[in-house]
Structures are given as structure tokens and as C-alpha cells.
Design an enzyme around this catalytic site. Structure first.
Site, PDB file in Angstrom:
ATOM      1  N   HIS A   1      -5.629  16.229   1.211  1.00 26.15           N
ATOM      2  CA  HIS A   1      -5.406  16.276  -0.384  1.00 26.15           C
ATOM      3  C   HIS A   1      -4.746  17.354  -0.680  1.00 26.15           C
ATOM      4  CE1 HIS A   1      -8.282  12.789  -0.212  1.00 26.15           C
ATOM      5  NE2 HIS A   1      -7.263  12.120  -1.165  1.00 26.15           N
TER       6      HIS A   1
ATOM      7  N   ARG B   1      -2.570   1.143  -4.663  1.00 28.00           N
ATOM      8  CA  ARG B   1      -2.307  -0.144  -4.682  1.00 28.00           C
ATOM      9  C   ARG B   1      -2.957  -0.702  -6.182  1.00 28.00           C
ATOM     10  NH1 ARG B   1      -6.570  -2.643  -1.211  1.00 28.00           N
ATOM     11  NH2 ARG B   1      -7.566  -0.731  -0.537  1.00 28.00           N
TER      12      ARG B   1
ATOM     13  N   ASP C   1      -5.433   8.552  -7.283  1.00 27.67           N
ATOM     14  CA  ASP C   1      -5.752   9.386  -6.116  1.00 27.67           C
ATOM     15  C   ASP C   1      -4.584  10.562  -6.070  1.00 27.67           C
ATOM     16  OD1 ASP C   1      -6.082  10.574  -3.636  1.00 27.67           O
ATOM     17  OD2 ASP C   1      -6.842   8.939  -2.600  1.00 27.67           O
TER      18      ASP C   1
ATOM     19  N   ASP D   1      -8.519  14.742  -4.343  1.00 25.69           N
ATOM     20  CA  ASP D   1      -8.192  13.003  -4.738  1.00 25.69           C
ATOM     21  C   ASP D   1      -8.427  13.034  -6.381  1.00 25.69           C
ATOM     22  OD1 ASP D   1     -10.118  10.211  -4.007  1.00 25.69           O
ATOM     23  OD2 ASP D   1      -8.911  10.579  -5.689  1.00 25.69           O
TER      24      ASP D   1
ATOM     25  N   ASP E   1      -9.957  18.608   0.679  1.00 27.30           N
ATOM     26  CA  ASP E   1      -9.564  18.750   2.035  1.00 27.30           C
ATOM     27  C   ASP E   1      -8.310  18.986   2.454  1.00 27.30           C
ATOM     28  OD1 ASP E   1      -9.913  15.516   1.237  1.00 27.30           O
ATOM     29  OD2 ASP E   1      -8.273  16.518   1.880  1.00 27.30           O
TER      30      ASP E   1
ATOM     31  N   LYS F   1      -6.376  -0.218  -8.407  1.00 26.29           N
ATOM     32  CA  LYS F   1      -7.189   0.755  -7.627  1.00 26.29           C
ATOM     33  C   LYS F   1      -7.231   2.041  -8.756  1.00 26.29           C
ATOM     34  CE  LYS F   1      -8.726   1.035  -3.936  1.00 26.29           C
ATOM     35  NZ  LYS F   1      -9.455   1.325  -2.469  1.00 26.29           N
TER      36      LYS F   1
ATOM     37  N   HIS G   1       0.996  -1.105   0.037  1.00 28.00           N
ATOM     38  CA  HIS G   1      -0.019   0.010   0.108  1.00 28.00           C
ATOM     39  C   HIS G   1       0.917   1.196  -0.011  1.00 28.00           C
ATOM     40  CE1 HIS G   1      -2.471   3.194   1.948  1.00 28.00           C
ATOM     41  NE2 HIS G   1      -3.583   2.388   1.858  1.00 28.00           N
TER      42      HIS G   1
ATOM     43  N   CYS H   1      -3.394  12.227  -3.593  1.00 27.65           N
ATOM     44  CA  CYS H   1      -2.534  11.982  -2.467  1.00 27.65           C
ATOM     45  C   CYS H   1      -1.492  11.117  -2.862  1.00 27.65           C
ATOM     46  CB  CYS H   1      -3.467  11.588  -1.211  1.00 27.65           C
ATOM     47  SG  CYS H   1      -3.841  10.061  -1.012  1.00 27.65           S
ATOM     48  N   TYR H   2      -1.401  10.190  -3.449  1.00 32.34           N
ATOM     49  CA  TYR H   2      -0.415   9.240  -3.837  1.00 32.34           C
ATOM     50  C   TYR H   2       0.668   9.947  -4.546  1.00 32.34           C
ATOM     51  CZ  TYR H   2      -3.178   5.635  -1.391  1.00 32.34           C
ATOM     52  OH  TYR H   2      -3.959   5.066  -0.625  1.00 32.34           O
TER      53      TYR H   2
END
Lengths: 378, 235
Positions: free
Chosen positions: B170, B99, B105, B160, B167, B102, B56, B107-108
Site C-alpha cells: 500500500h 470494483r 482502497d 488502504d 504495509d 466496493k 477489476h 492502492c487503487y
């Protein structure tokens, strides 16, 4: 057995916002903005020692709070205190958590609290002098088995409610490790009971990762057991007078577990992958899983015809670490299994490449083929 | 993570980060930690929350950064880690997924892309001669495109993916990822790639602590000048 929020922005009728239909609890959404702050503030006042609440009130308030927001750690912690003081039956918290998860399947705090409760329950098992309310009264082994089964159910439900539910699958692994003790029976049961589920959720990487965990645990088990067998053999050779009564018992148990037939399991897994890849083109998870299963089968000493004690020792170390290293790959040079041959995989890939029209599928197939060719070349 | 709370790789990172900046890092404090983190690396090449779990992005960053602080990154299989993380950049979106299989996003952009500077440094220390002297091992422009074009909220803040609301979390990690994507290396080797107008340029961020490098220096200097605290509670 299930909770949910009913979208209902206004209170149109003068009636309770709670709706109960066929054992399913609904809360009309308009009341949440009144209810949540009310119970939240009440609990905090209690915590700050500004307003006393008796045990029953605490139980009610935390219950309400957690069904509205199960990630409110303080509420779970209040319940921990109640459990430790003997006022609250831990099984109630398992039920409450299960209910909360129907609406909030990922809720990290719910899963964490669940593990704490389970730890309390298994500690009680080993200390029968502690009296617990609602003790099922069954034999400890039976009780643990039932707990495990229930947890598997809860995880399965939660996994179905949110794709690739990391927390649910992590919990499932934790339960097997700490409650199920990773016995062969449990591992095999789980392998068969999740087979249908993953076939219905082909993009769920967490689900397939779980199967890798099961297979690797099985491999690790078989290695440990064959290690014991070999050690027993060596001991018996050195001391023929040492009657095998003791070791026979252990050996028999090991042999029972040896009858796991790992090569067959891995072959089945590979077949499952192949079938799913064919049926549902373009899912990276399936290719990933296929890669790793073939890797396991090629390198597991349990699938090699003759496991030398030294190889097994080396492997024992690394498989118990459950990590995959380049070095391990080079060390474990088991003879190629005909039925699981990479050649068969290459034939499969070529077939996929010639018949599929999905761009992603083609890309995965080509990458897999490249990997296999390098792999064979070693 | 807190008394009676969950145990996972994040806490190792938090502890290592704080301890190293405040000069209270001792071998005794982290005895066995590095080895435990290494056990969290799995067959996928990434790192999970605890040993046995699925790889993850968030946990992987925490694990690797912690090991860098503890100077034990070589306990990991760096090649399989590199293979895993580079596979997480989405070829269409340009951003990163957390992952396998998926969705992307924002934040990744930091948790995943932030691994490449760490890996670059670790591999360089090992004498790897194939490393670039101007780029990280991910598509820096594509990531910047994703962040700038898809992750901005018209009212300000970042998110995201399109359709999600903004938020602080993010906003922080999209910007951190953007900084990583814009700046390679430091000092003599520093090389910038700024997509779009020059005003898009952010300050570089420290790939281990995710604050600006000068703040890291100031923190370390400050605490080095303090007396090392004893074990007895004060007062």
C-alpha cells in the site's frame, strides 16, 4: 466441516489446544506461534533435502500447514506431487480446500490448487484405464455433475463469508466453463439457484456479475443453436434428398434448447432488479445490473422476432467474445419488445425519483434515465 | 504466473514489461496475447482476470498497460473503459474503488487512476480533439486529499483506508497514485498540481512501468547495447 481460531492468548490449562465440537475444529490461538514455525520449517527442510519425511508425514504436515495458512503454495505443490505419484487421493484435497475456505474464503492459492485438482479428475474421467483411489464408480457424466454441484456449494459458502468474493465467483464461472460445459440446463439451474442469494446480497457486485455471465452464456448458446438450425434449414433446402434423420436429431436437441425462452428470462431478471431497487435504495450494483439486462434484451437477436442469418452470424462472433462494443451495439438493431420497453423503465425511474429520499438512489436513477433517453434516441 | 500456477492478465503485463525493457520483445513471444487481453474486457468496460470475469482495477491496469506496450490498445473499447474507470472514483472519499459497489482502497490510487494517463495517450493518438492539455480525466485534487489525509500511518508508511495497518504494497501504490495525481503530461506539456505544502511533491512516475521515466530510459538504453540473447541456454 469448519475450522476456526479460538482467541486464547495463554495456555492456562495443561491440555491440548485442539477443540472439536460437533464436527467443527477449533485451534486455540496460543499454540499457533509454536505450531506454524515447527511444521513450516520441517517442510522446508524436506524440500531442501536436509531431512526426509515419509508420505504420511508429508500429508499430515502439509494438512496442518494449509489449515493455518492456505496461501503457502509450496505445501499445495507437495500435495500435487503426492497426487501425481498416486499416494494421495485428489478428493482429499478438495475436502481440505473446502475446510480451509471456511476460515480463509478468499485464499487465492486454495482456489488455484482446487482447479488443478479438478483438472486432474476430469482427465481421469476421459482415461478410464487410470485407477484412482476413492473413485465413486459412478458413470462419468454423473460423477462430473456431482463435482459441479459440490463446487457450486463451496463457492456459495465462500461467497457468503466474504463480500464480493472475486475468487469464489471466478472459480464458479471457471467450473461452469470447464466442467459444466455451459449447457443450457446448467445455466438455467444456476440462474434459479442464485436468485435467492443475490436478493440477500444486494451490494454483491460479483454475484450479479455472475448472473450477467449466465444470461450472456444463454444468449450465446441460443444464437449458436439458432445458427445451427438455420444452417440445417439451408442444407435441407439445397439437398431435399438428404434425409433429415441426422439433422432431425440435432434439430430436436436445438429446439429443446431453443425453448429457453430468453425474452422471458430477461424480463424476469429485469423484474428482479426493479423489485430489489425498490426495496433496497441506493445500491449501485442493482442499477448497473438493470442497465445491462435491458441492454441484453434490446440487442439480443434471440429476442427479435426475425433473426436474419447475417445478423446472427455477426452476433455469433461478438457474443462468443463475451465483450461489449459500441460497434456491436449499433449493429444489433432488434425491434423493440413491448413488454420490455424502455418506456416502462422510464416510468419506473420517474416513480423512484418522485418517491425516494436516498441521495444515492436519486443519483443512480437520474443517470439511468439519461442513459435510457440517449439509448431510445438512437 | 509461474509454472503450474494460475493464468491471468497480470502475467501478460509482467512479461510485456520485462520483455520491452530488456529488449527481448518479439512478435512470436506475444502472438495472440493482445487479442486474449481484449477478450478480458467485459460488458462493464473494465477488464477481468481472465475472459468472462468481473472487471477489476488491478487486472484492468495490467491489461491496458500490456496492450500499450504491445501497441494494441485500440483492440479495446476505450470509451466503455473510460466510462468504467471514471465511475470508480468515489465522490465522497476522493479515492478509487477496485470494483463497482466496493469500498475505497488506497492502492487503487495507482491501479485505477493510473489508467487515465494511458487512456489519454491512446485517445490522443487516435486524434481525439476534446482532450485536456493540462489535466487527466479524474479529480486529481480529490485523490491527493484522500491519500494525504486518510492513507498515512502516523508512524510512517501508507495504507488502504483509515483503520487498516500499513504495509509495503500500500505504501508503494499510494505513493505511485499520488505521483500520477500530481503530474500531468511530460516535457512541454507538463503541468503540476501539488496539494498542500510544496514538500508533498513527488517525482513523476512512468504510467506504464511505474518507475521514474529516467530509469525507463536508462534500462532501455542499457539493454539495447547488449547483444540479443540466443535461444540456447548459456554454458
Amino acid at each position: 466441516d469448519e475450522i476456526g481460531l479460538i482467541p486464547c492468548p495463554e495456555a492456562r490449562y495443561n491440555r491440548s489446544p485442539i477443540v472439536l465440537v460437533e464436527n467443527k475444529l477449533g485451534v486455540e490461538s496460543w499454540c499457533v506461534k509454536f505450531l506454524l514455525p515447527y511444521v513450516h520449517d520441517k517442510l522446508l527442510l524436506y524440500r531442501e533435502r536436509k531431512q526426509w519425511l515419509n508420505k504420511d508425514e508429508l500429508i499430515d504436515i502439509t494438512c496442518t500447514l494449509l489449515l493455518l495458512n492456505p496461501d503457502f503454495t509450496t505445501a499445495w505443490n507437495v500435495r500435487k506431487e503426492l497426487i501425481l505419484s498416486g499416494t494421495l487421493n485428489p478428493l482429499k484435497d478438495l475436502h481440505l480446500g473446502k475446510l480451509a475456505l471456511t476460515k480463509f474464503p478468499k485464499s487465492p492459492e486454495t482456489w488455484i490448487h482446487r482447479r488443478w485438482v479438478l483438472q486432474q479428475l476430469i482427465q481421469e474421467n476421459s482415461l478410464p484405464s487410470l485407477v484412482t483411489k476413492g473413485n465413486l464408480g459412478a458413470a462419468p457424466v454423473e460423477r462430473i455433475h456431482r463435482l459441479v454441484q459440490e463446487e457450486m456449494n463451496v463457492c456459495s459458502e465462500a461467497a457468503g463469508r466474504y463480500p464480493s468474493n472475486y475468487n469464489a465467483w471466478s472459480h464458479r464461472i471457471w467450473v461452469l466453463q470447464h466442467l459444466g460445459k455451459l449447457t443450457v440446463k446448467v445455466l438455467l439451474d444456476e440462474l434459479s439457484s442464485t436468485k435467492y442469494w443475490v436478493s440477500m446480497h444486494v451490494s454483491d457486485h460479483s454475484g450479479f456479475h455472475y448472473r450477467q455471465f449466465l444470461l450472456k452464456s444463454l444468449i450465446g448458446r441460443t444464437v449458436t443453436d439458432s445458427n445451427i438450425l438455420i444452417q440445417n434449414q439451408m442444407v435441407n433446402e439445397q439437398n431435399p434428398s438428404l434425409q433429415k434423420e441426422e439433422s432431425a436429431g440435432a434439430e430436436a436437441a436445438c429446439e429443446e434448447e431453443q425453448s429457453v425462452d430468453l425474452p422471458h428470462r430477461l424480463e424476469e431478471e429485469l423484474e428482479l432488479c426493479t423489485e430489489l431497487i425498490d426495496t433496497y435504495p441506493g445500491h449501485e450494483t442493482l442499477w448497473c445490473h438493470s442497465d445491462e439486462t435491458l441492454n441484453n434484451s434490446h440487442h439480443s437477436p434471440a429476442t427479435s422476432h426475425m433473426a436474419q442469418p447475417m445478423d446472427v452470424d455477426g452476433l455469433n462472433e461478438s457474443s462468443s467474445k463475451q465483450s461489449y462494443t459500441q460497434e456491436t451495439k449499433r449493429l444489433k438493431r432488434a425491434p423493440v419488445q413491448d413488454s420490455l420497453g424502455p418506456e416502462m423503465e422510464i416510468r419506473f425511474i420517474d416513480k423512484v425519483l418522485s418517491t425516494c429520499r436516498d441521495a444515492d438512489q436519486t443519483r443512480f436513477a437520474i443517470a439511468y434515465r439519461k442513459w435510457l433517453v440517449t439509448f431510445l434516441g438512437q | 504466473m509461474h509454472v503450474g500456477g494460475e493464468v491471468d492478465v497480470r502475467s501478460a503485463y509482467c512479461a510485456a514489461s520485462v520483455a520491452s525493457l530488456t529488449n527481448v520483445l518479439t512478435p512470436a513471444l506475444f502472438a495472440g496475447t493482445a487479442e486474449w487481453i481484449a477478450r478480458c474486457q467485459n460488458w462493464e468496460g473494465g477488464i477481468g482476470g481472465v475472459p468472462g470475469m468481473e472487471a477489476h482495477g488491478g487486472y484492468t491496469f495490467c491489461g491496458v498497460a500490456a496492450l500499450v506496450i504491445l501497441k494494441k490498445e485500440h483492440l479495446l473499447n476505450l470509451r466503455s473503459l473510460l466510462h468504467w474507470v471514471t465511475g470508480r472514483q468515489m465522490r465522497f472519499e476522493g479515492g478509487f474503488q477496485g470494483r463497482c459497489n466496493k469500498l475505497v482502497d488506497g492502492c487503487y490510487s495507482f491501479w485505477q487512476a493510473g489508467l487515465l494517463p494511458l487512456l489519454h495517450r491512446a485517445l490522443h493518438a487516435r486524434g481525439d480533439t476534446a482532450l485536456s492539455m493540462s489535466r487527466w480525466m479524474f479529480d486529481q485534487s480529490a485523490l491527493q486529499e484522500y491519500i494525504l489525509l486518510c492513507c498515512q500511518c502516523p508512524a510512517g508508511g501508507l495504507l488502504d483506508k483509515p483503520g487498516k495497518s500499513r504495509d509495503f504494497y500500500h505504501t508503494c501504490y499510494c505513493l505511485s497514485g499520488l505521483a500520477i495525481a500530481q503530474h500531468f503530461g511530460s516535457g512541454d506539456l507538463h503541468h503540476e498540481v501539488v496539494l498542500g505544502v510544496p514538500e508533498n511533491r513527488l517525482q513523476a512516475t512512468h504510467p506504464v512501468y511505474n518507475i521514474t521515466p529516467d530509469k525507463v530510459v536508462r534500462a532501455v538504453m542499457h539493454f539495447l547495447q547488449q547483444p540479443v540473447p540466443g535461444l540456447e541456454p548459456a554454458g
